[in-house]
Design an enzyme around this catalytic site. Structure first.
Site, PDB file in Angstrom:
ATOM      1  N   ASP A 142       0.880  -1.104   0.206  1.00  9.39           N
ATOM      2  CA  ASP A 142       0.033  -0.012  -0.095  1.00  9.39           C
ATOM      3  C   ASP A 142       0.896   1.479   0.041  1.00  9.39           C
ATOM      4  O   ASP A 142       0.478   2.406   0.558  1.00  9.39           O
ATOM      5  CB  ASP A 142      -0.795  -0.018   1.445  1.00  9.39           C
ATOM      6  N   CYS A 197     -18.389 -15.944  -5.325  1.00  8.07           N
ATOM      7  CA  CYS A 197     -19.404 -15.198  -4.847  1.00  8.07           C
ATOM      8  C   CYS A 197     -20.754 -15.594  -5.274  1.00  8.07           C
ATOM      9  O   CYS A 197     -21.704 -15.599  -4.557  1.00  8.07           O
ATOM     10  CB  CYS A 197     -19.214 -13.667  -5.307  1.00  8.07           C
ATOM     11  N   CYS A 200     -24.709 -14.613  -4.607  1.00  6.95           N
ATOM     12  CA  CYS A 200     -24.916 -13.525  -3.358  1.00  6.95           C
ATOM     13  C   CYS A 200     -24.575 -12.090  -3.602  1.00  6.95           C
ATOM     14  O   CYS A 200     -23.713 -11.741  -4.338  1.00  6.95           O
ATOM     15  CB  CYS A 200     -23.732 -14.006  -2.224  1.00  6.95           C
ATOM     16  N   CYS A 203     -23.030  -7.958   0.189  1.00  5.14           N
ATOM     17  CA  CYS A 203     -22.099  -6.679   0.235  1.00  5.14           C
ATOM     18  C   CYS A 203     -22.816  -5.457  -0.337  1.00  5.14           C
ATOM     19  O   CYS A 203     -22.886  -4.576   0.219  1.00  5.14           O
ATOM     20  CB  CYS A 203     -20.890  -6.827  -0.076  1.00  5.14           C
ATOM     21  N   CYS A 207     -24.491  -2.283   2.071  1.00  5.98           N
ATOM     22  CA  CYS A 207     -23.560  -0.808   2.097  1.00  5.98           C
ATOM     23  C   CYS A 207     -24.484   0.286   2.689  1.00  5.98           C
ATOM     24  O   CYS A 207     -25.544   0.460   2.114  1.00  5.98           O
ATOM     25  CB  CYS A 207     -22.822  -0.810   0.856  1.00  5.98           C
ATOM     26  N   CYS A 252     -14.611   1.427   7.614  1.00  7.01           N
ATOM     27  CA  CYS A 252     -16.022   0.823   7.743  1.00  7.01           C
ATOM     28  C   CYS A 252     -15.645  -0.630   7.242  1.00  7.01           C
ATOM     29  O   CYS A 252     -15.024  -0.869   6.237  1.00  7.01           O
ATOM     30  CB  CYS A 252     -16.745   1.542   6.714  1.00  7.01           C
ATOM     31  N   CYS A 259     -20.255 -10.656   4.540  1.00  4.77           N
ATOM     32  CA  CYS A 259     -19.661 -11.793   3.578  1.00  4.77           C
ATOM     33  C   CYS A 259     -19.718 -13.075   4.340  1.00  4.77           C
ATOM     34  O   CYS A 259     -19.108 -13.229   5.275  1.00  4.77           O
ATOM     35  CB  CYS A 259     -18.360 -11.243   3.301  1.00  4.77           C
TER      36      CYS A 259
HETATM   37  C1  B12 Z   1      -7.659   3.676  -2.653  1.00  2.00           C
HETATM   38  C2  B12 Z   1      -7.758   2.433  -1.689  1.00  2.00           C
HETATM   39  C3  B12 Z   1      -8.948   2.608  -0.859  1.00  2.00           C
HETATM   40  C4  B12 Z   1     -10.110   3.283  -1.431  1.00  2.00           C
HETATM   41  C5  B12 Z   1     -10.842   2.823  -2.390  1.00  2.00           C
HETATM   42  C6  B12 Z   1     -11.311   1.591  -2.374  1.00  2.00           C
HETATM   43  C7  B12 Z   1     -11.474   0.576  -3.799  1.00  2.00           C
HETATM   44  N1  B12 Z   1     -12.279  -0.165  -3.869  1.00  2.00           N
HETATM   45  O1  B12 Z   1     -10.865   1.167  -4.859  1.00  2.00           O
HETATM   46  C8  B12 Z   1     -10.831   3.511   0.122  1.00  2.00           C
HETATM   47  C9  B12 Z   1     -10.314   4.530   0.800  1.00  2.00           C
HETATM   48  C10 B12 Z   1     -12.468   3.480  -0.112  1.00  2.00           C
HETATM   49  C11 B12 Z   1     -10.476   2.197   0.550  1.00  2.00           C
HETATM   50  C12 B12 Z   1     -11.180   1.263   1.531  1.00  2.00           C
HETATM   51  C13 B12 Z   1     -10.835   0.051   1.682  1.00  2.00           C
HETATM   52  N2  B12 Z   1      -9.435  -0.530   1.669  1.00  2.00           N
HETATM   53 CO1  B12 Z   1      -8.075  -0.031   0.700  1.00  2.00          CO
HETATM   54  N3  B12 Z   1      -6.988   0.523  -0.782  1.00  2.00           N
HETATM   55  C14 B12 Z   1      -6.697   1.429  -1.500  1.00  2.00           C
HETATM   56  C15 B12 Z   1      -5.501   1.226  -2.567  1.00  2.00           C
HETATM   57  C16 B12 Z   1      -4.511   2.239  -2.102  1.00  2.00           C
HETATM   58  C17 B12 Z   1      -5.690   1.383  -4.028  1.00  2.00           C
HETATM   59  C18 B12 Z   1      -7.065   0.668  -4.578  1.00  2.00           C
HETATM   60  C19 B12 Z   1      -7.264   0.912  -6.035  1.00  2.00           C
HETATM   61  O2  B12 Z   1      -6.418   0.805  -6.685  1.00  2.00           O
HETATM   62  N4  B12 Z   1      -8.611   1.022  -6.219  1.00  2.00           N
HETATM   63  C20 B12 Z   1      -9.158   1.531  -7.709  1.00  2.00           C
HETATM   64  C21 B12 Z   1     -10.058   0.489  -7.972  1.00  2.00           C
HETATM   65  C22 B12 Z   1     -10.524   0.554  -9.543  1.00  2.00           C
HETATM   66  O3  B12 Z   1      -9.262  -0.713  -7.678  1.00  2.00           O
HETATM   67  P1  B12 Z   1     -10.125  -2.041  -7.016  1.00  2.00           P
HETATM   68  O4  B12 Z   1     -11.391  -1.895  -6.570  1.00  2.00           O
HETATM   69  O5  B12 Z   1      -8.899  -2.652  -6.085  1.00  2.00           O
HETATM   70  O6  B12 Z   1     -10.044  -3.137  -8.495  1.00  2.00           O
HETATM   71  C23 B12 Z   1      -8.954  -3.578  -9.205  1.00  2.00           C
HETATM   72  C24 B12 Z   1      -8.700  -4.873  -9.288  1.00  2.00           C
HETATM   73  O7  B12 Z   1      -9.339  -5.671  -8.012  1.00  2.00           O
HETATM   74  C25 B12 Z   1      -9.474  -5.409 -10.490  1.00  2.00           C
HETATM   75  N5  B12 Z   1     -11.004  -5.787 -10.309  1.00  2.00           N
HETATM   76  C26 B12 Z   1     -11.950  -5.614  -9.204  1.00  2.00           C
HETATM   77  N6  B12 Z   1     -13.024  -6.094  -9.639  1.00  2.00           N
HETATM   78  C27 B12 Z   1     -12.881  -6.797 -10.758  1.00  2.00           C
HETATM   79  C28 B12 Z   1     -13.766  -7.507 -11.640  1.00  2.00           C
HETATM   80  C29 B12 Z   1     -13.520  -7.914 -12.807  1.00  2.00           C
HETATM   81  C30 B12 Z   1     -14.591  -8.468 -13.639  1.00  2.00           C
HETATM   82  C31 B12 Z   1     -12.136  -7.521 -13.225  1.00  2.00           C
HETATM   83  C32 B12 Z   1     -11.682  -8.069 -14.528  1.00  2.00           C
HETATM   84  C33 B12 Z   1     -11.218  -6.774 -12.492  1.00  2.00           C
HETATM   85  C34 B12 Z   1     -11.501  -6.586 -11.182  1.00  2.00           C
HETATM   86  O8  B12 Z   1      -9.648  -4.404 -11.188  1.00  2.00           O
HETATM   87  C35 B12 Z   1      -9.300  -2.917 -10.693  1.00  2.00           C
HETATM   88  C36 B12 Z   1      -8.117  -2.540 -11.309  1.00  2.00           C
HETATM   89  O9  B12 Z   1      -6.961  -3.384 -11.091  1.00  2.00           O
HETATM   90  C37 B12 Z   1      -5.132  -0.195  -2.030  1.00  2.00           C
HETATM   91  C38 B12 Z   1      -3.571  -0.632  -2.402  1.00  2.00           C
HETATM   92  C39 B12 Z   1      -3.153  -0.728  -3.655  1.00  2.00           C
HETATM   93  N7  B12 Z   1      -1.961   0.139  -3.943  1.00  2.00           N
HETATM   94  O10 B12 Z   1      -3.927  -1.451  -4.528  1.00  2.00           O
HETATM   95  C40 B12 Z   1      -5.927  -0.424  -0.760  1.00  2.00           C
HETATM   96  C41 B12 Z   1      -6.456  -1.670  -0.345  1.00  2.00           C
HETATM   97  C42 B12 Z   1      -7.219  -2.168  -1.586  1.00  2.00           C
HETATM   98  N8  B12 Z   1      -7.276  -1.565   0.736  1.00  2.00           N
HETATM   99  C43 B12 Z   1      -7.630  -2.596   1.588  1.00  2.00           C
HETATM  100  C44 B12 Z   1      -8.447  -2.372   2.596  1.00  2.00           C
HETATM  101  C45 B12 Z   1      -8.153  -3.350   3.772  1.00  2.00           C
HETATM  102  C46 B12 Z   1      -9.508  -1.401   2.549  1.00  2.00           C
HETATM  103  C47 B12 Z   1     -10.520  -1.598   3.688  1.00  2.00           C
HETATM  104  C48 B12 Z   1     -11.237  -3.099   4.064  1.00  2.00           C
HETATM  105  C49 B12 Z   1     -10.257  -0.744   4.906  1.00  2.00           C
HETATM  106  C50 B12 Z   1     -11.471  -0.404   5.723  1.00  2.00           C
HETATM  107  N9  B12 Z   1     -12.131  -1.373   6.529  1.00  2.00           N
HETATM  108  O11 B12 Z   1     -11.938   0.746   5.851  1.00  2.00           O
HETATM  109  C51 B12 Z   1     -11.584  -0.759   2.853  1.00  2.00           C
HETATM  110  C52 B12 Z   1     -12.270  -1.711   1.786  1.00  2.00           C
HETATM  111  C53 B12 Z   1     -13.558  -1.016   0.916  1.00  2.00           C
HETATM  112  C54 B12 Z   1     -13.738  -1.740  -0.256  1.00  2.00           C
HETATM  113  N10 B12 Z   1     -14.703  -2.452  -0.512  1.00  2.00           N
HETATM  114  O12 B12 Z   1     -12.902  -1.679  -1.257  1.00  2.00           O
HETATM  115  C55 B12 Z   1      -6.560  -3.743   1.062  1.00  2.00           C
HETATM  116  C56 B12 Z   1      -7.561  -4.835   0.596  1.00  2.00           C
HETATM  117  C57 B12 Z   1      -7.165  -6.057   1.137  1.00  2.00           C
HETATM  118  C58 B12 Z   1      -8.033  -7.211   0.266  1.00  2.00           C
HETATM  119  N11 B12 Z   1      -8.488  -8.052   0.879  1.00  2.00           N
HETATM  120  O13 B12 Z   1      -8.623  -6.861  -0.700  1.00  2.00           O
HETATM  121  C59 B12 Z   1      -5.553  -2.982  -0.040  1.00  2.00           C
HETATM  122  C60 B12 Z   1      -4.998  -4.120  -1.102  1.00  2.00           C
HETATM  123  C61 B12 Z   1      -4.423  -2.342   1.024  1.00  2.00           C
HETATM  124  C62 B12 Z   1      -3.391  -3.662   1.372  1.00  2.00           C
HETATM  125  N12 B12 Z   1      -2.113  -3.503   0.930  1.00  2.00           N
HETATM  126  O14 B12 Z   1      -3.765  -4.607   1.975  1.00  2.00           O
HETATM  127  N13 B12 Z   1      -9.068   1.744   0.060  1.00  2.00           N
END
Ligand code: B12
Length: 366
Positions: A142, A197, A200, A203, A207, A252, A259
């Site tokens: 991160d 999933c 289901c 989540c 929210c 949160c 889940c």
């Molecule tokens: C910005 C960020 C946040 C933001 C935005 C979260 C989000 N969902 O984007 C906020 C502040 C809201 C947040 C909250 C949380 N976060 Co945060 N966050 C990050 C961070 C820095 C970047 C995430 C990111 O790139 N977001 C942009 C979106 C587009 O990316 P994404 O949802 O992850 O989806 C990507 C892939 O998963 C994929 N993907 C997702 N779904 C699908 C579906 C299909 C069909 C396909 C093809 C691809 C795909 O495509 C996306 C682009 O690669 C990462 C660390 C990192 N560098 O990755 C930690 C990280 C994701 N967070 C983490 C955590 C623990 C949390 C929280 C649980 C903390 C809390 N309890 O408050 C919550 C969870 C909320 C949630 N449901 O996501 C952990 C997640 C661990 C895990 N088991 O997944 C991470 C990985 C940090 C870590 N090193 O452990 N977070």
């Protein structure tokens, strides 16, 4: 005892060492082999940014290009090694907090800051491996412009759930992710775990602020975690927003609490997040929080990831949470709390927090 040998090959060596260093999940990937799969996720990321779902998290805009190719983060990278470690919940703590008990904190904030803990443990693992097979590496948790969930998914650590979290069928989603970019390829092709999933949608429906505009897409600007942890700019919540955030003062977990894969308590494996001292970070009673000084707050959270939330930002969250929760309190309690809040307003120097305290005083007078 784990015996490590050079002829294991780097990938096998790293995966052999992972359990010894406390990581129950790990996987290696050759970067060239992973790039096409990663490109699809990078496009998804671009669409997300294009929709403005990142809000005021400007670092997500800035790192946009770099996320598509880990060589922008570590030019020598030929491969990546991904790990995950569970951080709870413990027995009895798998259920949502009751607002009657006071403030609620996301579980990941308990104990020592995961950025430091994960990086230290992963660095120790890599140092041991590099003594057998020499290679250079960069460790991230991160802390860099990296698509951590995507890499972990392709390394076979879990699937990406409808709530966007990486979920493992046996360990659930309360997992921290970290990875190391390696100057020598460990081998390994993408092996994404299939989605479990099914139909289901617990989540998405649970929210409290309807932050999922689509399955698997989070609009961060609607997420309580973003409001309380990331958004530092002025913010005047609507009553609906306050109702959603309610007693959640930092982060949160609702989309994880509901889940089915998190139903079983699964305590963190490491003492950094599991000993009872770790709970001291979570001061809950409203009256205690309202009388806590900035210095006391800074001391309480010093070792936790909550230290990223500065005192004025925490004060703003506290004011919003009290505003939302006070509606359920008896008049005598409201009157007592109002005196404490008026004092906070008098002492507050931060403009955002002042606005939030003023609003809170008004709500307590209603
Ligand atoms: C910005 C960020 C946040 C933001 C935005 C979260 C989000 N969902 O984007 C906020 C502040 C809201 C947040 C909250 C949380 N976060 Co945060 N966050 C990050 C961070 C820095 C970047 C995430 C990111 O790139 N977001 C942009 C979106 C587009 O990316 P994404 O949802 O992850 O989806 C990507 C892939 O998963 C994929 N993907 C997702 N779904 C699908 C579906 C299909 C069909 C396909 C093809 C691809 C795909 O495509 C996306 C682009 O690669 C990462 C660390 C990192 N560098 O990755 C930690 C990280 C994701 N967070 C983490 C955590 C623990 C949390 C929280 C649980 C903390 C809390 N309890 O408050 C919550 C969870 C909320 C949630 N449901 O996501 C952990 C997640 C661990 C895990 N088991 O997944 C991470 C990985 C940090 C870590 N090193 O452990 N977070």
């Amino acid at each position: 005892m784990t015996t490590v040998k050079a002829n294991d090959g780097l990938g096998a060596l790293l995966e052999k060492l992972a359990p010894k260093h406390g990581f129950p999940l790990s996987g290696a990937l050759d970067l060239d082999a992973a790039m096409p799969a990663l490109a699809e996720h990078a496009r998804r990321y671009d669409t997300w940014i294009g929709r403005g779902y990142q809000g005021t998290m400007r670092y997500l805009d800035r790192g946009r290009g770099r996320r598509a190719d880990p060589r922008a983060v570590f030019p020598e990278a030929r491969g990546v090694f991904c790990v995950a470690a569970p951080y709870g919940p413990r027995d009895g703590d798998e259920h949502p907090d009751d607002p009657a008990d006071g403030a609620s904190y996301a579980r990941y904030l308990r104990g020592r800051d995961y950025h430091a803990v994960m990086k230290e443990r992963l660095a120790a693992l890599l140092a041991e491996a590099a003594a057998v097979i020499p290679f250079e590496y960069k460790v991230c948790c991160d802390t860099s412009a990296v698509l951590e969930r995507s890499l972990a998914h392709f390394a076979g650590l879990g699937w990406i759930g409808k709530n966007t979290c990486l979920i493992h069928p046996a360990l659930g989603s309360y997992l921290f992710l970290a990875e190391a970019f390696l100057s020598v390829s460990p081998g390994g092709v993408p092996r994404p775990m299939r989605d479990h999933c099914g139909t289901c949608r617990a989540c998405l429906d649970a929210c409290p602020t309807s932050a999922f505009p689509e399955t698997g897409v989070l609009d961060a600007t609607r997420c309580v975690s973003y409001w309380t942890l990331e958004h530092r700019a002025p913010f005047v919540p609507s009553n609906a927003d306050l109702d959603g955030a309610r007693h959640r003062i930092a982060g949160c977990d609702v989309c994880q609490e509901v889940c089915p894969y998190n139903r079983k308590p699964r305590p963190a494996l490491w003492p950094e997040w599991n000993d009872r001292d770790a709970d001291a970070t979570f001061l809950r009673a409203w009256e205690d929080l309202l009388t806590e000084s900035e210095d006391e707050y800074a001391q309480r959270v010093a070792r936790s990831a909550l230290s990223w939330v500065k005192p004025a930002h925490f004060a703003r969250n506290l004011a919003y949470a009290v505003t939302a929760c006070a509606r359920d309190w008896a008049p005598a309690r409201r009157a007592g709390v109002r005196l404490l809040v008026e004092q906070r307003l008098r002492d507050e120097r931060d403009e955002n927090a002042r606005q939030a305290w003023s609003r809170c005083v008004a709500a307590l007078g209603e």
